[in-house]
Design a protein around this motif. Sequence first.
Motif, PDB file in Angstrom:
ATOM      1  N   GLU A 191     -19.319   4.451  22.171  1.00  0.00           N
ATOM      2  CA  GLU A 191     -18.879   3.449  21.201  1.00  0.00           C
ATOM      3  C   GLU A 191     -19.770   2.214  21.301  1.00  0.00           C
ATOM      4  O   GLU A 191     -20.544   2.085  22.256  1.00  0.00           O
ATOM      5  CB  GLU A 191     -17.405   3.050  21.411  1.00  0.00           C
ATOM      6  CG  GLU A 191     -16.464   3.726  20.429  1.00  0.00           C
ATOM      7  CD  GLU A 191     -16.895   3.616  18.968  1.00  0.00           C
ATOM      8  OE1 GLU A 191     -17.591   2.637  18.619  1.00  0.00           O
ATOM      9  OE2 GLU A 191     -16.551   4.498  18.165  1.00  0.00           O
ATOM     10  N   GLY A 192     -19.655   1.342  20.332  1.00  0.00           N
ATOM     11  CA  GLY A 192     -20.477   0.139  20.353  1.00  0.00           C
ATOM     12  C   GLY A 192     -19.822  -0.999  19.598  1.00  0.00           C
ATOM     13  O   GLY A 192     -18.989  -0.782  18.709  1.00  0.00           O
ATOM     14  N   LEU A 193     -20.177  -2.202  19.989  1.00  0.00           N
ATOM     15  CA  LEU A 193     -19.698  -3.412  19.323  1.00  0.00           C
ATOM     16  C   LEU A 193     -20.894  -4.337  19.096  1.00  0.00           C
ATOM     17  O   LEU A 193     -21.894  -4.242  19.820  1.00  0.00           O
ATOM     18  CB  LEU A 193     -18.691  -4.169  20.208  1.00  0.00           C
ATOM     19  CG  LEU A 193     -17.366  -3.487  20.533  1.00  0.00           C
ATOM     20  CD1 LEU A 193     -16.585  -4.355  21.541  1.00  0.00           C
ATOM     21  CD2 LEU A 193     -16.530  -3.277  19.265  1.00  0.00           C
ATOM     22  N   ARG A 194     -20.757  -5.220  18.126  1.00  0.00           N
ATOM     23  CA  ARG A 194     -21.729  -6.302  18.005  1.00  0.00           C
ATOM     24  C   ARG A 194     -21.416  -7.274  19.137  1.00  0.00           C
ATOM     25  O   ARG A 194     -20.266  -7.374  19.562  1.00  0.00           O
ATOM     26  CB  ARG A 194     -21.532  -6.967  16.633  1.00  0.00           C
ATOM     27  CG  ARG A 194     -22.794  -7.273  15.904  1.00  0.00           C
ATOM     28  CD  ARG A 194     -22.490  -7.662  14.479  1.00  0.00           C
ATOM     29  NE  ARG A 194     -21.479  -8.736  14.423  1.00  0.00           N
ATOM     30  CZ  ARG A 194     -20.937  -9.189  13.283  1.00  0.00           C
ATOM     31  NH1 ARG A 194     -21.295  -8.674  12.133  1.00  0.00           N
ATOM     32  NH2 ARG A 194     -20.029 -10.152  13.307  1.00  0.00           N
ATOM     33  N   ILE A 195     -22.418  -8.027  19.594  1.00  0.00           N
ATOM     34  CA  ILE A 195     -22.200  -8.873  20.783  1.00  0.00           C
ATOM     35  C   ILE A 195     -21.080  -9.913  20.537  1.00  0.00           C
ATOM     36  O   ILE A 195     -20.292 -10.178  21.438  1.00  0.00           O
ATOM     37  CB  ILE A 195     -23.519  -9.556  21.243  1.00  0.00           C
ATOM     38  CG1 ILE A 195     -23.336 -10.259  22.587  1.00  0.00           C
ATOM     39  CG2 ILE A 195     -24.080 -10.511  20.211  1.00  0.00           C
ATOM     40  CD1 ILE A 195     -23.602  -9.426  23.778  1.00  0.00           C
ATOM     41  N   ASP A 196     -20.990 -10.447  19.319  1.00  0.00           N
ATOM     42  CA  ASP A 196     -19.941 -11.453  19.088  1.00  0.00           C
ATOM     43  C   ASP A 196     -18.549 -10.813  19.103  1.00  0.00           C
ATOM     44  O   ASP A 196     -17.568 -11.444  19.504  1.00  0.00           O
ATOM     45  CB  ASP A 196     -20.180 -12.255  17.792  1.00  0.00           C
ATOM     46  CG  ASP A 196     -20.320 -11.386  16.556  1.00  0.00           C
ATOM     47  OD1 ASP A 196     -20.539 -10.157  16.696  1.00  0.00           O
ATOM     48  OD2 ASP A 196     -20.218 -11.927  15.434  1.00  0.00           O
ATOM     49  N   GLU A 197     -18.456  -9.542  18.700  1.00  0.00           N
ATOM     50  CA  GLU A 197     -17.176  -8.832  18.782  1.00  0.00           C
ATOM     51  C   GLU A 197     -16.819  -8.587  20.255  1.00  0.00           C
ATOM     52  O   GLU A 197     -15.669  -8.725  20.681  1.00  0.00           O
ATOM     53  CB  GLU A 197     -17.259  -7.480  18.069  1.00  0.00           C
ATOM     54  CG  GLU A 197     -17.533  -7.589  16.583  1.00  0.00           C
ATOM     55  CD  GLU A 197     -17.739  -6.215  15.925  1.00  0.00           C
ATOM     56  OE1 GLU A 197     -17.346  -6.072  14.764  1.00  0.00           O
ATOM     57  OE2 GLU A 197     -18.305  -5.306  16.566  1.00  0.00           O
ATOM     58  N   ALA A 198     -17.842  -8.224  21.025  1.00  0.00           N
ATOM     59  CA  ALA A 198     -17.617  -7.943  22.448  1.00  0.00           C
ATOM     60  C   ALA A 198     -17.210  -9.211  23.199  1.00  0.00           C
ATOM     61  O   ALA A 198     -16.388  -9.165  24.120  1.00  0.00           O
ATOM     62  CB  ALA A 198     -18.878  -7.345  23.060  1.00  0.00           C
ATOM     63  N   MET A 199     -17.783 -10.338  22.808  1.00  0.00           N
ATOM     64  CA  MET A 199     -17.503 -11.611  23.484  1.00  0.00           C
ATOM     65  C   MET A 199     -16.221 -12.264  22.973  1.00  0.00           C
ATOM     66  O   MET A 199     -15.769 -13.252  23.538  1.00  0.00           O
ATOM     67  CB  MET A 199     -18.666 -12.590  23.243  1.00  0.00           C
ATOM     68  CG  MET A 199     -19.936 -12.204  23.946  1.00  0.00           C
ATOM     69  SD  MET A 199     -19.708 -12.360  25.730  1.00  0.00           S
ATOM     70  CE  MET A 199     -21.361 -12.127  26.315  1.00  0.00           C
ATOM     71  N   HIS A 200     -15.647 -11.736  21.901  1.00  0.00           N
ATOM     72  CA  HIS A 200     -14.452 -12.376  21.332  1.00  0.00           C
ATOM     73  C   HIS A 200     -13.305 -12.319  22.338  1.00  0.00           C
ATOM     74  O   HIS A 200     -13.084 -11.289  22.981  1.00  0.00           O
ATOM     75  CB  HIS A 200     -14.040 -11.669  20.028  1.00  0.00           C
ATOM     76  CG  HIS A 200     -13.021 -12.454  19.282  1.00  0.00           C
ATOM     77  ND1 HIS A 200     -11.684 -12.434  19.610  1.00  0.00           N
ATOM     78  CD2 HIS A 200     -13.151 -13.324  18.257  1.00  0.00           C
ATOM     79  CE1 HIS A 200     -11.030 -13.258  18.798  1.00  0.00           C
ATOM     80  NE2 HIS A 200     -11.896 -13.801  17.969  1.00  0.00           N
ATOM     81  N   PRO A 201     -12.579 -13.445  22.498  1.00  0.00           N
ATOM     82  CA  PRO A 201     -11.524 -13.469  23.524  1.00  0.00           C
ATOM     83  C   PRO A 201     -10.421 -12.428  23.345  1.00  0.00           C
ATOM     84  O   PRO A 201      -9.695 -12.128  24.302  1.00  0.00           O
ATOM     85  CB  PRO A 201     -10.952 -14.893  23.442  1.00  0.00           C
ATOM     86  CG  PRO A 201     -11.552 -15.517  22.232  1.00  0.00           C
ATOM     87  CD  PRO A 201     -12.781 -14.758  21.860  1.00  0.00           C
ATOM     88  N   LEU A 202     -10.272 -11.839  22.155  1.00  0.00           N
ATOM     89  CA  LEU A 202      -9.257 -10.779  21.980  1.00  0.00           C
ATOM     90  C   LEU A 202      -9.695  -9.456  22.613  1.00  0.00           C
ATOM     91  O   LEU A 202      -8.861  -8.590  22.891  1.00  0.00           O
ATOM     92  CB  LEU A 202      -9.045 -10.512  20.489  1.00  0.00           C
ATOM     93  CG  LEU A 202      -7.935 -11.203  19.721  1.00  0.00           C
ATOM     94  CD1 LEU A 202      -8.028 -10.853  18.242  1.00  0.00           C
ATOM     95  CD2 LEU A 202      -6.567 -10.821  20.246  1.00  0.00           C
ATOM     96  N   THR A 203     -10.982  -9.267  22.803  1.00  0.00           N
ATOM     97  CA  THR A 203     -11.507  -7.978  23.305  1.00  0.00           C
ATOM     98  C   THR A 203     -11.342  -7.910  24.814  1.00  0.00           C
ATOM     99  O   THR A 203     -11.855  -8.768  25.534  1.00  0.00           O
ATOM    100  CB  THR A 203     -13.002  -7.836  22.946  1.00  0.00           C
ATOM    101  OG1 THR A 203     -13.134  -7.995  21.548  1.00  0.00           O
ATOM    102  CG2 THR A 203     -13.545  -6.482  23.380  1.00  0.00           C
TER     103      THR A 203
END
Length: 314
Positions: A191-203
């Motif tokens: 799987e993969g995420l964009r870096i801002d999605e990965a860094m989002h506090p909900l993740t």
Amino acid sequence: MAQDPLFRLPEREVTDPRLFLRRREFIGGALALGAAASLPSLARAEAEPTRTPLNARAGAFSTDEPSTDYADATTYNNFYELGTGKGDPVRNAAALRTKPWTLTIEGEVARRGRFDLDDILKPHPLEERIYRLRCVEAWSMVIPWVGFPLGDLLRRFEPTSKARYVAFETLLDPEHLPGQRRSLLDWPYREGLRIDEAMHPLTILAVGMYASTLPNQNGAPLRLVVPWKYGFKSIKSIVRIRLTEQRPATSWNLSAPREYGFYANVNPAVDHPRWSQKRERRIGEFRKRQTLPFNGYADAVAGLYAGLDLRENH
Ligand code: MTE
């Protein structure tokens, strides 16, 4: 292009969750009536796994909706490495060996390496976050996860300025994971995420649920939880995290790109080619609920996608 494995599933394996759970209750009733001897493998499958309690403080962003029953959340699962039927993962859970467990962090980070999981987790205080999980197959649950923000871990490894995406991989171990002996997906699960999605506090990275360690079928010992995306983004039993400049390939993108987009944000306005995404059935309930944009987390995350066509980038 490989055909989507979900599409190949026989009808009985995509049973309506209600009927599946009713059947499970029926089986439970039969066991209670003393029929256990005639159903030994089911009896084992229904046995509650060993749970190690975890201490966690209450974390941010929790929903106040009631949590799904533990028994339902741990017996109705998607974990193709342990089988494609919803009841297979709990039945095959013991096959997954979670000790010792190492996590490799590589790619665009200043500090790379292969680490023992216990060492990597030590600096991270655990929180309980009660999040909705909405599967692409139109069922949902509410789970009290125990974990910590993925961004806190990534920051410790110092992403370089080239890190634009984060790629994740599940354990590859066909000897112990029966599903990997079939070419259902391009293993290991990725799987993969964009870096801002990965860094989002909900993740978050989860190590537990319901105040105890994760059962194997739910992705022990470490899984991703991204509550505004369809469940398939929440990759289980992670062994590798790679920060990359290019968008990484993901298992579902590779197997059926038209059906499973890279973003996979929960979006009632964009139907899956084979079924509607407007409504969902919460496990344990009979009525259907409206599916909410970004699974109800729009206030927190919609801004990440400003200017992006969410129909095109589904
Ligand atoms: N991770 C791996 N490694 N293998 C899988 O098959 N299934 C995904 C996701 N993570 C999957 C996975 C899908 S489709 C869903 S809906 C969620 O796990 C289900 O998580 P749960 O079983 O804890 O509810």
